[in-house]
Write an enzyme that holds these catalytic residues in place. Structure first.
Site, mmCIF file in Angstrom:
data_model
loop_
_atom_site.group_PDB
_atom_site.id
_atom_site.type_symbol
_atom_site.label_atom_id
_atom_site.label_comp_id
_atom_site.label_asym_id
_atom_site.label_seq_id
_atom_site.Cartn_x
_atom_site.Cartn_y
_atom_site.Cartn_z
ATOM 1 N N LEU A 167 0.829 -1.208 0.000
ATOM 2 C CA LEU A 167 0.000 0.000 0.000
ATOM 3 C C LEU A 167 0.859 1.251 0.000
ATOM 4 C CD1 LEU A 167 -2.621 -1.015 2.732
ATOM 5 C CD2 LEU A 167 -3.029 -0.852 0.282
ATOM 6 N N GLY A 168 2.049 1.141 0.555
ATOM 7 C CA GLY A 168 2.899 2.328 0.618
ATOM 8 C C GLY A 168 4.216 2.018 1.299
ATOM 9 N N GLY A 170 7.096 3.980 3.787
ATOM 10 C CA GLY A 170 7.388 5.202 4.543
ATOM 11 C C GLY A 170 8.734 5.073 5.224
ATOM 12 N N GLY A 171 9.080 6.065 6.015
ATOM 13 C CA GLY A 171 10.352 6.063 6.712
ATOM 14 C C GLY A 171 10.492 4.845 7.612
ATOM 15 N N PHE A 172 9.404 4.408 8.141
ATOM 16 C CA PHE A 172 9.419 3.322 9.107
ATOM 17 C C PHE A 172 9.545 1.965 8.414
ATOM 18 C CE2 PHE A 172 6.993 0.137 11.464
ATOM 19 C CZ PHE A 172 7.544 0.218 12.722
ATOM 20 N N GLY A 173 8.994 1.834 7.210
ATOM 21 C CA GLY A 173 9.030 0.550 6.521
ATOM 22 C C GLY A 173 7.901 0.485 5.520
ATOM 23 N N VAL A 181 4.083 -0.831 4.064
ATOM 24 C CA VAL A 181 2.723 -1.116 4.517
ATOM 25 C C VAL A 181 2.022 -1.997 3.485
ATOM 26 C CG1 VAL A 181 0.536 -0.146 5.298
ATOM 27 C CG2 VAL A 181 2.644 1.141 5.625
ATOM 28 N N ASP A 188 3.492 14.968 13.391
ATOM 29 C CA ASP A 188 3.726 14.667 11.982
ATOM 30 C C ASP A 188 2.405 14.715 11.214
ATOM 31 O OD1 ASP A 188 5.318 14.209 9.827
ATOM 32 O OD2 ASP A 188 5.576 12.066 10.180
#
Ligand SMILES: *[C@@H]1O[C@H](CO)[C@@H](O)[C@H](O)[C@H]1NC(C)=O
Ligand SMILES: *[C@@H]1O[C@H](CO)[C@@H](O)[C@H](O)[C@H]1NC(C)=O
Ligand SMILES: *[C@@H]1O[C@H](CO)[C@@H](O)[C@H](O)[C@H]1NC(C)=O
Length: 846
Positions: free
Chosen positions: A510-511, A513-516, A518, A628
């Site tokens: 799905l996406g 991001g900075g964290f990892g 999804v 954020d």
């Protein structure tokens, strides 16, 4: 003959005596077994509303336990009414413990007024009040309501021989109370069951819950005070809640004609309530076929108990009044024929309902209107009571339970008791605790090879933890308890996650991001979820992972994405969320070929997100700052309901005695509060700034930063602000909105966004104010839609007039989450009686 006569008379005399006894029984006023009226901190008796309040220093039937100091303060300046003349001030937790003679429901009435001349600055102190089981008030402050006072009424079922009211000062400020009433209520007054809407079904179990009176109205009649009510209640006139004042005709009869019955007694409501009413009558509106509607501001996160009081004081003959009653748009009573229920005219009847606030709305409406089946265009309502029902956290104010609010020292001792009993009982409890400890031991072994795990003590990063969790993670035993009692959502095994995401199938991505990454996933039971898999190498990721779990497991709100569970097996950091079918807001604004959102949709999305943020800032004991806020962190579900996501960077604080938290600057470029950036001091106003950027993106349909544009246009905040200052904001709006937007609505929105983007935090509005203004902008838009589309008949009100409880701009302070300010019609001699439940009254007016 004489004898016979006597015998003949006997039954008559007997029956007369019986009738008299009966009458006496039904007319006897209720005598409360428990009756405490306390004037806190007062040196002498206080007479108020013809009742005597006695000083709290003189009591033998209750105890006042104070941990630290208590100060009795008396004001020498003029106060709104006698009960507010004095106060008792506490600098640490204090309790009033009342002996209860008779278990069952009791009124608990509380009076607060920050004495202007007291030794502490009471208007900035916070008020938190709990009973043994329920939270009544959580972190209320008069800060923004200068010169106001507050009256609260609760109905609490006391099931032991004592009731303790504990006042907890927060954040080193003092707390106080001016007056307390604890009075028995007849058992029959509040039932255990009621009809709940929607969908129509029966609700059981009210007797275990607490209620807070929010509105109690005497339709078409005068203000009634404890002098007129055997249960000491206040009944207010309904006029200001009527949707269209001119639509109602008030009627009245002599109160003595009201015929009480076995089931409706003067305790249900005084005859003054039944002797007046609002009816449709021969009203001043062109179309006779409409509803009489009252609108009330409510907190959408609570259910409400509603009692409708009826009494046919208008009909000349039986069965000539048949009508419907509605709660919101749901039919509550169909073809109500009072005569067939009561068998007589002028005979009171009431109906209880529960509104299941599944509507995303700050308002509750009650309507009565003609039943189309019967050919009668009249309807009546005599009285109305609306009470807030305590939620799952056993709270009437926010989501924190009594356990969450108890002062730290008593929490420690509770943990001590827990440990003690776990060690003391070598039975099931001990066994369970043992199992949990084994689990932890097993996990902590793997920890040494990988990353430290969630339930373990955290030392390095404790500022991201809440106080509650740090205290419970001091030792192995404590963390054992913390794991057992914490509610971190469901624990998933790695295999379950693998199955749900088809082994992290890239086609389900799905996406990123900075964290990892999804992924979209499907659990075994078919539930769609979003699975966020952290990058195992990232140290920051670990802190954020932990913060997010802790934050989200404490927070539940319709406009916050909810966490379903997590997985920390095999060094994984995986979070499982509810699935948001329409993805991030940004993808509906630009850069994709998704259909463009209408202005109304955009407003509704902004309102939803604002509500989520407002909840973060005010919904719990500590302010939570998201840090954020951006259009990719506002997600939309299948119905385009907006939810705020991604709490990885969020922080609690500042504590109320500080004004900010100092931190390293984090967040996303283009959204960063310039003040935070310069001074590294974080306040909730930083979120307001970022939200201002979001508003501009929504309006202009372009990214926060677009380096491809000419220099002065790169940063949306700067560009939009310069256009707004020139009055040319409408020149840069999303081209798909041009000519599709109501001018007044756009103007309101632009002004709001401009205020959010103010240079200094203090000049920015609170999220609550933002919310109000956005709702206002939506109303402006909707009103214009209604005027242009007269066929809109989906609402139960007269078209063209927006449904709004109280115009926020007509009041000097705003109403947020049930704190309602009242500035009109103040009469000095009658102040407290015109104070309405839950409402804050400003005696100075405007
Ligand atoms: C205060 O009120 C109580 C209860 O009504 C009464 O018993 C007492 O005598 C009063 N005290 C004074 C000083 O008036
Ligand atoms: C109060 O609660 C007890 C225990 O749940 C229940 O038995 C009783 O009926 C309740 N009383 C009222 C008046 O609701
Ligand atoms: C009254 O309100 C209800 C509920 O919103 C609605 O269904 C009904 O049509 C309305 N009646 C009239 C006459 O407007």
């Amino acid at each position: 003959m004489v004898e016979m006569e006597t015998v003949g008379w006997l039954p008559v005399i007997l029956s007369v005596i019986l009738v008299l006894l009966n009458l006496k029984a039904s007319l006897a006023t209720f005598a409360p077994a428990d009756y405490y009226l306390i004037a806190c901190g007062s040196p002498q008796n206080v007479t108020f509303q013809s009742r005597t309040f006695t000083p709290d220093s003189l009591q033998s039937s209750f105890e006042l336990k104070v941990q630290g100091n208590s100060i009795a303060a008396t004001s020498s300046s003029s106060v709104p009414s006698p009960i507010y003349q004095s106060a008792r001030i506490f600098t640490s937790s204090a309790s009033y413990k009342f002996k209860i003679q008779q278990e069952g429901r009791h009124w608990v009435r509380l009076y607060f007024y920050p004495l202007p001349d007291s030794p502490h600055n009471l208007s900035s102190s916070t008020i938190t009040v709990i009973t043994d089981d329920f939270v009544l008030l959580n972190n209320f402050t008069f800060k923004r309501y200068n010169g106001s006072y507050l009256f609260k009424e609760y109905s609490i079922n006391v099931t032991s021989d004592a009731l303790t009211l504990t006042f907890i000062p927060m954040n080193n400020s003092a707390t106080f109370v001016n007056g307390i009433e604890v009075v028995s209520v007849p058992d029959a007054l509040i039932p255990d069951q009621a009809l709940i809407l929607p969908p129509s079904s029966t609700f059981n179990g009210l007797s275990d819950l607490s209620l807070e009176t929010v509105f109690r109205l005497n339709m078409g009649g005068p203000l009634l005070t404890p002098q007129n009510d055997t249960l000491g209640r206040i009944w207010e006139n309904d006029m200001k809640y009527l949707h269209v004042n001119s639509s109602a005709v008030n009627v009245s009869v002599n109160p003595s004609v009201i015929r009480y019955t076995m089931s409706v007694t003067p305790e249900t409501a005084p005859n003054w309530v039944y002797a007046t009413a609002e009816t449709m009558g021969d009203t001043n509106v062109p179309n006779q076929n409409f509803n009489l509607t009252w609108i009330f501001p409510v907190d959408p996160n609570f259910m409400y108990f509603i009692r409708l009081h009826f009494c046919d004081i208008v009909s000349k003959s039986l069965n000539s009044l048949v009508f419907n009653a509605y709660i919101n748009s749901d039919i509550a009573l169909r073809s109500l024929d009072l005569s067939s229920l009561t068998g007589n005219l002028a005979t009171p009847y009431y109906k209880d309902l529960i509104s299941n606030s599944s509507m995303d709305s700050n308002t509750l409406t009650v309507s009565v209107g003609p039943d189309t089946v019967a050919d009668i265009t009249d309807a009546i309502l005599n009285g109305l009571e609306i009470m807030k029902i305590s939620n799952d956290a056993r709270s009437l104010d926010g989501l924190i339970s009594v356990e969450g609010l108890l002062p730290k020292s008593s929490k420690k001792s509770m943990i001590g008791i827990l440990i003690g009993s776990a060690l003391g009982t070598l039975a099931a409890v001990g066994l369970i605790a043992f199992c949990y400890c084994c689990l932890i031991a097993r996990r902590s072994k793997t920890t040494h090879q990988g990353h430290p795990r969630l339930p373990l003590p955290v030392h390095g990063n404790s500022q991201t933890m809440t106080k509650a969790s740090t205290t419970s993670q001091k030792s192995g035993t404590a963390s054992c308890i913390s794991l057992a009692s914490s509610n971190l959502g469901r624990f998933f095994m790695f295999q379950e996650i693998m199955d749900a995401t088809n082994r992290f199938d890239e086609s389900l991505l799905l996406g990123v991001g900075g964290f990892g990454k999804v992924y979209k996933g499907t659990l075994e039971d078919g539930t769609k979820v979003a699975v966020k898999r952290g990058n195992p190498r990232s140290e920051q990721g670990l802190a954020e992972f932990r913060t997010e779990i802790e934050m989200l497991s404490k927070l539940r709100h319709r406009h916050l994405v909810s966490l379903i569970g997590y997985c920390d097996e095999r060094s994984e950091m995986i979070l499982v969320y509810e699935y948001m079918a329409n993805g991030p807001l940004r993808s509906h604004l630009y850069g994709t070929d998704l259909p463009s959102l209408s202005w109304k949709q955009r407003l509704e999305i902004c309102i939803g997100a604002a509500r989520g943020l407002h909840y973060l800032h005010t919904g719990s004991a500590q302010i939570i700052i998201h840090r954020d806020v951006k259009t990719t962190n506002i997600l939309l579900d299948e119905n385009f309901v907006a939810k705020v996501a991604d709490f990885g960077l969020s922080k609690t604080g500042p504590a109320l005695d500080q004004t900010h938290v100092s931190t390293a600057v984090k967040g996303s470029f283009g959204y960063l509060d310039p003040e935070y950036f310069r001074r590294q001091q974080l306040t909730e106003k930083s979120d307001v700034y970022s939200f201002g950027v979001v508003l501009m993106e929504v309006l202009c349909g372009r990214p926060a930063l677009d380096p491809a544009l000419p220099r002065e246009q790169v940063n949306i905040a700067e560009w939009a602000m310069s256009q707004q200052k020139k009055g040319m904001l409408d020149q840069i709006i999303d081209p798909t909105l041009v000519r599709m937007v109501n001018g007044a609505s756009l103007k309101k929105f632009g002004e709001m966004a401009e205020k959010c983007l103010a240079e200094h935090g203090v000049d920015r509005p609170s999220m609550g104010d933002v919310l109000w203004n956005l709702e206002y902008a939506l109303q402006l838009e909707e009103t214009s839609l209604e005027l242009t589309e007269p066929e809109d008949n989906s609402t139960n009100h007269i078209t063209g007039i927006p449904m709004t409880p109280l115009d926020p701009f007509d009041h000097s302070v705003s109403m947020i989450d049930g704190v309602i300010s009242e500035t009109d019609d103040y009469h000095q001699e009658d102040a407290a009686t015109s104070a309405v439940f839950s409402q804050l009254v400003n005696p100075r007016g405007r």
